[in-house]
Design a protein around this motif. Structure first.
Motif, PDB file in Angstrom:
ATOM      1  N   GLY A  12      11.090  -5.868 -51.267  1.00  0.00           N
ATOM      2  CA  GLY A  12      12.165  -4.880 -51.591  1.00  0.00           C
ATOM      3  C   GLY A  12      12.130  -3.857 -50.774  1.00  0.00           C
ATOM      4  N   PHE A  13      11.162  -2.889 -50.870  1.00  0.00           N
ATOM      5  CA  PHE A  13      11.211  -1.629 -50.207  1.00  0.00           C
ATOM      6  C   PHE A  13      11.368  -1.748 -48.592  1.00  0.00           C
ATOM      7  CE2 PHE A  13       9.420   2.116 -52.967  1.00  0.00           C
ATOM      8  CZ  PHE A  13      10.021   1.456 -53.797  1.00  0.00           C
ATOM      9  N   ALA A  14      11.013  -2.887 -48.102  1.00  0.00           N
ATOM     10  CA  ALA A  14      10.836  -2.842 -46.617  1.00  0.00           C
ATOM     11  C   ALA A  14      12.468  -3.316 -46.264  1.00  0.00           C
ATOM     12  CB  ALA A  14       9.966  -3.879 -46.042  1.00  0.00           C
ATOM     13  N   THR A  15      13.358  -3.715 -46.900  1.00  0.00           N
ATOM     14  CA  THR A  15      14.737  -4.394 -46.575  1.00  0.00           C
ATOM     15  C   THR A  15      15.414  -3.342 -46.077  1.00  0.00           C
ATOM     16  OG1 THR A  15      14.619  -5.627 -48.944  1.00  0.00           O
ATOM     17  CG2 THR A  15      16.740  -5.220 -47.804  1.00  0.00           C
ATOM     18  N   THR A  16      16.098  -4.183 -44.828  1.00  0.00           N
ATOM     19  CA  THR A  16      16.800  -3.252 -43.923  1.00  0.00           C
ATOM     20  C   THR A  16      18.406  -4.065 -43.933  1.00  0.00           C
ATOM     21  OG1 THR A  16      16.011  -4.213 -42.092  1.00  0.00           O
ATOM     22  CG2 THR A  16      15.398  -1.802 -42.872  1.00  0.00           C
ATOM     23  N   GLY A  17      19.325  -3.651 -43.418  1.00  0.00           N
ATOM     24  CA  GLY A  17      20.533  -4.336 -43.166  1.00  0.00           C
ATOM     25  C   GLY A  17      21.307  -4.458 -44.589  1.00  0.00           C
ATOM     26  N   GLY A  18      21.936  -5.507 -44.732  1.00  0.00           N
ATOM     27  CA  GLY A  18      22.741  -5.566 -45.824  1.00  0.00           C
ATOM     28  C   GLY A  18      22.530  -6.639 -46.784  1.00  0.00           C
ATOM     29  N   ALA A  19      23.488  -7.332 -47.026  1.00  0.00           N
ATOM     30  CA  ALA A  19      23.317  -8.650 -48.056  1.00  0.00           C
ATOM     31  C   ALA A  19      22.295  -9.608 -47.268  1.00  0.00           C
ATOM     32  CB  ALA A  19      24.594  -9.226 -48.274  1.00  0.00           C
ATOM     33  N   GLU A  20      22.603  -9.933 -46.226  1.00  0.00           N
ATOM     34  CA  GLU A  20      21.670 -10.859 -45.346  1.00  0.00           C
ATOM     35  C   GLU A  20      20.366 -10.465 -45.482  1.00  0.00           C
ATOM     36  OE1 GLU A  20      21.214 -11.101 -41.418  1.00  0.00           O
ATOM     37  OE2 GLU A  20      20.526 -13.169 -41.335  1.00  0.00           O
ATOM     38  N   GLY A  21      19.945  -8.926 -45.388  1.00  0.00           N
ATOM     39  CA  GLY A  21      18.640  -8.504 -45.098  1.00  0.00           C
ATOM     40  C   GLY A  21      17.903  -8.801 -46.768  1.00  0.00           C
ATOM     41  N   VAL A  22      18.790  -8.669 -47.873  1.00  0.00           N
ATOM     42  CA  VAL A  22      18.352  -8.809 -49.043  1.00  0.00           C
ATOM     43  C   VAL A  22      17.670 -10.328 -49.179  1.00  0.00           C
ATOM     44  CG1 VAL A  22      18.894  -8.674 -51.575  1.00  0.00           C
ATOM     45  CG2 VAL A  22      19.797  -7.018 -50.089  1.00  0.00           C
TER      46      VAL A  22
END
Lengths: 254, 371
Positions: B330-340
Motif C-alpha cells: 500500500g505504501f509503495a503505491t504510485t500512479g492512480g487507480a491502476e497503481g492501486v
C-alpha cells in the motif's frame, strides 16, 4: 451570427438532492461563441451546475437544452461538447497521448497515425508538445489541466466546459490558460463555459457571467464582469468582484 | 470535400474544397496519402485552400502532418489561398507543432528487460525488509511510550478483519475438514482403521490446515483491503498529509493493522480447528459408522496442547506476514487507480507465496526438532 439560437438554454432549473436544494428556479442563456462564467462563493453549486449542464445529473425540475441536441444526454453516443474536470481526471493507466486520443479512436475511423497527428496538434496547442508518452502521474498540476483541455478538444466540439481551469496554477501558467481560452474562442468560435474564482481570468476572458448565491439559492446577478463590479445591486457581488479592494480595507476575505 | 487526385495535372495546385471537419477527416487523409505516394523528392506540391470554407483543428493537424512528411521527403510544399479564418487555424497548429517534439522512447531488448526485472525483484525484497525494520523501530517506540500509539483504531480493524470473517472461516474450514475426512475415510476403510480418520483430520487441521486456510482467507480479505486502502491514501496524498500533521504513518496506520490482525488470527484459527474437526466428525458419523462420543474421544486422545499451540504460533506469524506485506505494498503505491489495483494484486500474490514459504519453514523446523 444574427438571430442565432443560444448555445445553451436553462429554464427554471432546480438542482440538488432530496433534502438539500442548491439552486431553485434558475434560468439563463449562453450565447454561441461566448465565454461564459459561472461564479459564486464556495458551496453555492457552481460545479454542480456544470454537472447538470453536461448531463451527469438530471434536473429535479426545469429544463436544460443544448443547441441542436436538446437536453444533454450522455447515453446517446458521441457527446457534442468537451469537458475538463477540476482535477483533470486523466486516466492514470494511459499515457497522455492515449488520454487525448481516446475519443478519436472511439468515435472516428481514422488510422492510428492520423489520430497521433491530431493528438500532437492538440497537445502542442495547449503547450504540451512531446508529452505523448508520459503518464499523467509524471505531469505537474497545471500540465494535467492542460492535457485535460487537449482531451476535451480532441473531437472538435463547438462547446467546452472548464471547471476551474486556472485554480491552483502559478500566475504565468494561469495567464497562459487564459490566452488559450481566448484563442479557442476567437479562432474556433468555440463557446466556452467556465467555473472559476480567479478574478484575473474573469476580467480578461469572460464575456458574460452569472453569480450563484448560496443563501437565496438563486442567481443574484448576471452580466459582464466589469459592469457587475461597479453596478451590481448586491453587496456580495460587488465584494466578490472587488476582492482586492476589500482585502485592503478590512483584511478579511470571507 | 476533397478533390479527385486524378484530376490534378502536373503543376496545377492541389485544391481542397468545402468544409474540412472531423467527419470528413478520413477522406482528406486518404486523398493526401495518394498524393504522397506519387510525389518524389524535388517535386513541388502547391496546396490551394482558397475554396475551403471551414477547417477544424483535426483536419489542420492531418494536413500539416502530410506537409511535414512531404517536406522530409524533399518535396516543396506550399499552402496558399486560405481565407482569414482558415489561415488562422492552420497557422495556430503550424506554430504549435513546429516546436521541437519530445525525444522518442529508447527501445529495449530482452536481456535489458530481464536485468531490470531481476533488479526490481532484489530492490523489492530490500524495500520489504527496510519496511519491516521501520515497523520494528516504530513498535519499539510505542512500547516505550504507549501513549503515542494509535490504539483507538485497533478494535474497529479487528472487527472488520476478524468478526466479519467468521462466517467464511467457519464455512471453508468446515468443508476442508469434511473433505479431508472423506478422502481419508476411503483409504482407512480398506484397512479397517475407520477410527483413525479422527487422528488424520484432527492433526492435519490443527497443525496445518486450520492456520493456513485461515491465513489465506485473511490475506484475501484483510490483506487486499489494507493494500487498497493505504494505496488509495498514498496516491491521494493523504499519507503525506498525515505526515505533515505529525502522525507517523507507520505508527498511525501500520501498527494498528498489524496488531489487530495478530490478535484476530489465532482466534479465527481456533475456530477453524474446531469446525474442521466437526467437518471430519460429520463424515465419521455418517459414513464410517463411528459414534460422536467415540470420534471425540479419539480426537482428544491424539491431539496434544502443542498441536494446537503450534498452529496458533503459525497463525501469529502468518498474520504478521500478511499485514506487513500488504501495508508495505500500500505504501509503495504510485500512479492512480491502476497503481492501486496493481499493488493490491501484488500484495495478495506475495502474501500467499510468503505464507506457503513460512509454513514450510515452520513444518521443517518442528520436524527437525521433533516438536
Amino acid at each position: 451570427m444574427s438571430a442565432a439560437k443560444p448555445a445553451i438554454t436553462v429554464q427554471n432549473l432546480t438542482m440538488g438532492w432530496d433534502d438539500r436544494i442548491l439552486q431553485k428556479d434558475a434560468s439563463f442563456e449562453v450565447q454561441k461563441s461566448e465565454v461564459f462564467a459561472i461564479l459564486g462563493g464556495s458551496g453555492c453549486g457552481k460545479s454542480t451546475l456544470l454537472r447538470y449542464l453536461i448531463g451527469l445529473e438530471k434536473p429535479m425540475e426545469g429544463d436544460i437544452a443544448i443547441e441542436g441536441i436538446g437536453a444533454p444526454d450522455l447515453a446517446v453516443g458521441r457527446p457534442p461538447f468537451g469537458v475538463m474536470f477540476q482535477s483533470g481526471a486523466l486516466f492514470g493507466s494511459m499515457t497522455v497521448g492515449q488520454n487525448v486520443g481516446l475519443g478519436l479512436r472511439q468515435w472516428t475511423d481514422l488510422p492510428d497515425d492520423a489520430v497521433e497527428a491530431i493528438v500532437s496538434g492538440k497537445l502542442a496547442l495547449v503547450g504540451l508538445q512531446g508529452t505523448e508518452d508520459k503518464l499523467p502521474a509524471e505531469l505537474s498540476g497545471g500540465m494535467k489541466k492542460r492535457a485535460a483541455i487537449a482531451r476535451a478538444l480532441a473531437l472538435e466540439p463547438g462547446l467546452i466546459f472548464l471547471d476551474e481551469p486556472s485554480a491552483g496554477l502559478d500566475p504565468v501558467s494561469s495567464a497562459g490558460l487564459d490566452e488559450l481560452i481566448l484563442t479557442l474562442n476567437r479562432v474556433h468560435g468555440m463557446t466556452i463555459i467556465l467555473v472559476t474564482h480567479e478574478l484575473e481570468s474573469i476580467y480578461s476572458v469572460v464575456g458574460q457571467c452569472i453569480y450563484l448565491d448560496k443563501e437565496s439559492q438563486s442567481i443574484i446577478a448576471r452580466g459582464a464582469p466589469r459592469e457587475l463590479q461597479e453596478h451590481s445591486e448586491h453587496e456580495k457581488v460587488r465584494d466578490f468582484f472587488n476582492r482586492r479592494a476589500r482585502q485592503q480595507n478590512d483584511g478579511d476575505e470571507k | 470535400m476533397t478533390p479527385d487526385p486524378a484530376l490534378r495535372s502536373e503543376d496545377a495546385p492541389f485544391r481542397l474544397q468545402g468544409r474540412l471537419v472531423l467527419g470528413e477527416a478520413k477522406g482528406l487523409l486518404d486523398s493526401l496519402r495518394k498524393q504522397e505516394e506519387t510525389l518524389r523528392g524535388g517535386d513541388t506540391f502547391p496546396i490551394d485552400l482558397s475554396e475551403v470554407s471551414e477547417i477544424d483543428g483535426a483536419s489542420a493537424a492531418i494536413l500539416l502532418g502530410s506537409v511535414r512528411r512531404l517536406r522530409d521527403k524533399g518535396v516543396t510544399c506550399e499552402i496558399s489561398g486560405a481565407g482569414e479564418g482558415v489561415r488562422e487555424i492552420v497557422s495556430l497548429y503550424e506554430s504549435a507543432t513546429s516546436k521541437k517534439p519530445g525525444e522518442p522512447k529508447p527501445q529495449t531488448g530482452m536481456i535489458v528487460d530481464v536485468g531490470r526485472g531481476t533488479l526490481a525483484l532484489v530492490l523489492g525484497i530490500k524495500e520489504v525488509l527496510g519496511f519491516v525494520g521501520q515497523v520494528v523501530i516504530e513498535a519499539l517506540g510505542v512500547i516505550r511510550r504507549p501513549q503515542t500509539g494509535n490504539w483507538r483504531d485497533i478494535v474497529p480493524i479487528a472487527e472488520r478483519s476478524g468478526a466479519d470473517a467468521v462466517p467464511i472461516v467457519v464455512f471453508i474450514n468446515f468443508l476442508v475438514g469434511f473433505v479431508m475426512g472423506f478422502q481419508g475415510a476411503k483409504q482407512l476403510k480398506m484397512f479397517g482403521a475407520n477410527i483413525f480418520v479422527a487422528d488424520l483430520v484432527g492433526l492435519s487441521v490443527t497443525r496445518e490446515l486450520g492456520p493456513l486456510m485461515t491465513a489465506i482467507i485473511l490475506s484475501g480479505r484483510s490483506g487486499a483491503a489494507f493494500a487498497a486502502e493505504l494505496g488509495t491514501m498514498k496516491v491521494s496524498e493523504e499519507i503525506d498529509a498525515l505526515r505533515t500533521l505529525g502522525f507517523g504513518p507507520m505508527r498511525y496506520l501500520v501498527l494498528p493493522r498489524t496488531l489487530a490482525l495478530v490478535l484476530v488470527a489465532p482466534v479465527l484459527t481456533l475456530l477453524a480447528d474446531f469446525v474442521g474437526i466437526a467437518g471430519g466428525l460429520l463424515v465419521g458419523v455418517t459414513s464410517l459408522n463411528l459414534s460422536v462420543a467415540g470420534y471425540w474421544q479419539e480426537t482428544r486422545k491424539v491431539i496434544h496442547a502443542w498441536d494446537i499451540n503450534s498452529g496458533l504460533l503459525k497463525a501469529v506469524a502468518f498474520a504478521l506476514v500478511i499485514s506487513l506485506i500488504s501495508c508495505q505494498q500500500g505504501f509503495a503505491t504510485t500512479g492512480g487507480a491502476e497503481g492501486v489495483g496493481r499493488r493490491t494484486t501484488t500484495s495478495v500474490v506475495s502474501s500467499l507465496f510468503a505464507l506457503i514459504l513460512v509454513d514450510t519453514a515452520f513444518t521443517v523446523f518442528f520436524r527437525v526438532f521433533d516438536l
